[in-house]
Design an enzyme around this catalytic site. Structure first.
Site, PDB file in Angstrom:
ATOM      1  N   SER A  93      85.489   7.840  27.275  1.00  0.00           N
ATOM      2  CA  SER A  93      86.088   8.854  28.116  1.00  0.00           C
ATOM      3  C   SER A  93      87.524   8.613  28.344  1.00  0.00           C
ATOM      4  O   SER A  93      88.294   8.592  27.432  1.00  0.00           O
ATOM      5  CB  SER A  93      85.463   8.870  29.309  1.00  0.00           C
ATOM      6  OG  SER A  93      85.578  10.108  30.093  1.00  0.00           O
ATOM      7  N   THR A  94      87.831   8.357  29.337  1.00  0.00           N
ATOM      8  CA  THR A  94      89.293   8.058  30.027  1.00  0.00           C
ATOM      9  C   THR A  94      90.049   6.965  28.887  1.00  0.00           C
ATOM     10  O   THR A  94      89.281   5.892  28.872  1.00  0.00           O
ATOM     11  CB  THR A  94      89.572   7.815  31.391  1.00  0.00           C
ATOM     12  OG1 THR A  94      88.550   8.735  32.231  1.00  0.00           O
ATOM     13  CG2 THR A  94      91.043   7.782  31.687  1.00  0.00           C
TER      14      THR A  94
ATOM     15  N   HIS B 174      84.803  12.567  26.081  1.00  0.00           N
ATOM     16  CA  HIS B 174      84.868  13.607  27.100  1.00  0.00           C
ATOM     17  C   HIS B 174      86.260  14.122  26.896  1.00  0.00           C
ATOM     18  O   HIS B 174      87.298  13.641  27.206  1.00  0.00           O
ATOM     19  CB  HIS B 174      84.941  12.779  28.376  1.00  0.00           C
ATOM     20  CG  HIS B 174      83.507  12.216  28.504  1.00  0.00           C
ATOM     21  ND1 HIS B 174      83.206  11.468  29.636  1.00  0.00           N
ATOM     22  CD2 HIS B 174      82.290  12.478  28.059  1.00  0.00           C
ATOM     23  CE1 HIS B 174      81.870  11.070  29.687  1.00  0.00           C
ATOM     24  NE2 HIS B 174      81.294  11.433  28.825  1.00  0.00           N
TER      25      HIS B 174
ATOM     26  N   MET C 163      85.511   6.335  32.627  1.00  0.00           N
ATOM     27  CA  MET C 163      85.076   6.437  34.063  1.00  0.00           C
ATOM     28  C   MET C 163      83.613   6.768  34.218  1.00  0.00           C
ATOM     29  O   MET C 163      83.457   7.639  33.497  1.00  0.00           O
ATOM     30  CB  MET C 163      86.104   6.883  34.766  1.00  0.00           C
ATOM     31  CG  MET C 163      85.671   6.728  36.494  1.00  0.00           C
ATOM     32  SD  MET C 163      86.807   7.689  37.552  1.00  0.00           S
ATOM     33  CE  MET C 163      86.291   7.363  39.242  1.00  0.00           C
TER      34      MET C 163
END
Length: 346
Positions: free
Chosen positions: A163-164, A189, A282
């Protein structure tokens, strides 16, 4: 309290973003800016924790500003971009320059509520990000066929989730895969439409082919499939092969695609023939799915805290006992490939 500076040349967008963020008790919009020159003054005055940044602005474009910011005064930046092919390519460049998140801009084809939810999630994630001074992004080495001979790994599958900070982390991992690496499935994501540009970017710099997954694609050696934004990606056994399934469905951990959905399907379909890694991001998406993979006999890796932009998803996987190894990013690819080779030779 997360202090946010909103940078956009549109008064309407500045108002929409400011109102959406200000509705949350843990976020304060401390100011707005119409272009990078005003933003530079606001940053010095207000010292925000996070910046939301448009990439098409007068006087100085967002990419030029971002490059200067990351060299001299690095801050977590969330890029807001309209959903067009050209903007998607520019957003990928922004991530390479150091932006930690990219979200769809209000007024896109996405529902307003979805945009608002993604904005808040992105700002919260960015507030936890590890951001350092950087010049132009370094190009990691690209593996070649002779670097690591896979040969007998046609019955193996690699699953990756992030993700991040994951766009750069995934690039570093995939660049180390040889042209004949096992079939690879990926969830990053990212909003709808941006994943196509992301896959094209990876395809241009990696030895193996990379493309956005389509329903019915076979998972074969030398090919990495990226889950399309807004859809879940699953792996299903089809005789002696695996096939990708791209499906709608409810969000999992507020995400679609979700790492958990992919990893759970890999656990069911591939078992000990799979290896997997969960990278920077996250939240908790992917932790339970990775545990299912490990319990099914798969080898699993979590990226370590020191090399994560945000040590969230890997931490949750480690807490569950889902990771067989916890490794720095530059060792993840080799660990996965070495395990595949060992299993293939056994």
């Amino acid at each position: 309290m997360i202090r946010v500076l909103v940078v956009d040349d549109s008064a309407l967008v500045r108002r929409i973003l400011s109102e959406a963020l200000s509705r949350h008790d843990d976020i304060e919009v401390v100011g707005t800016a119409t272009d990078p020159y005003v933003a530079r003054e606001r940053i010095a005055q207000l010292r925000p924790d996070v910046i939301t940044l448009d990439i098409e602005m007068p006087r100085m474009d967002g990419l030029s500003f971002l490059s200067k910011l990351m060299r001299h005064f690095p801050l977590p930046v969330v890029v807001c971009s309209s959903l067009t092919p050209q903007n998607s390519e520019t957003a990928m460049r922004a991530l390479a320059l150091g932006a930690v998140e990219v979200i769809a801009k209000p007024g896109s084809s996405l529902a307003a509520g979805d945009v608002t939810d993604e904005l808040v999630r992105a700002v919260r994630a960015a507030s936890h990000a590890r951001v350092v001074k950087r010049a132009e992004p370094a190009e990691p080495p690209v593996a070649t066929r002779s670097a690591i001979a896979m040969m007998n790994a046609t019955n193996k599958i690699i699953a990756l989730g992030a993700s991040t900070g994951g766009t750069q982390a995934l690039e570093q991992v995939l660049r180390r895969f040889p042209v004949d690496a096992p079939g690879t499935v990926i969830v990053q994501h990212m909003p709808e439409h941006f994943t196509l540009s992301f896959a094209k970017r990876l395809d241009s710099v990696c030895a193996m082919r990379v493309q956005e997954a389509k329903d019915g694609d076979y998972v074969v050696p030398g090919l990495a499939l990226v889950a399309p934004g807004g859809k879940h990606l699953l792996v299903q056994a089809s005789g002696a092969r695996w096939v990708a399934r791209v499906k709608d469905g409810p969000k999992v951990h507020h995400q679609r695609p979700a790492v958990d959905v992919l990893f759970q399907s890999v656990a069911r379909s591939a078992g000990r023939n799979a290896v997997g890694a969960i990278l920077t991001g996250m939240g908790a998406d992917g932790a339970k799915g990775m545990l299912a993979m490990r319990e099914a006999g798969a080898y699993t890796v979590a990226q370590n805290e020191e090399t994560c932009v945000v040590y969230g998803m890997p931490r949750e996987a480690v807490k569950l006992g889902a990771a067989a190894d916890i490794l720095p990013l530059d060792r993840v690819a080799d660990a996965l490939l070495q395990h595949v080779r060992a299993e293939s030779a056994a």
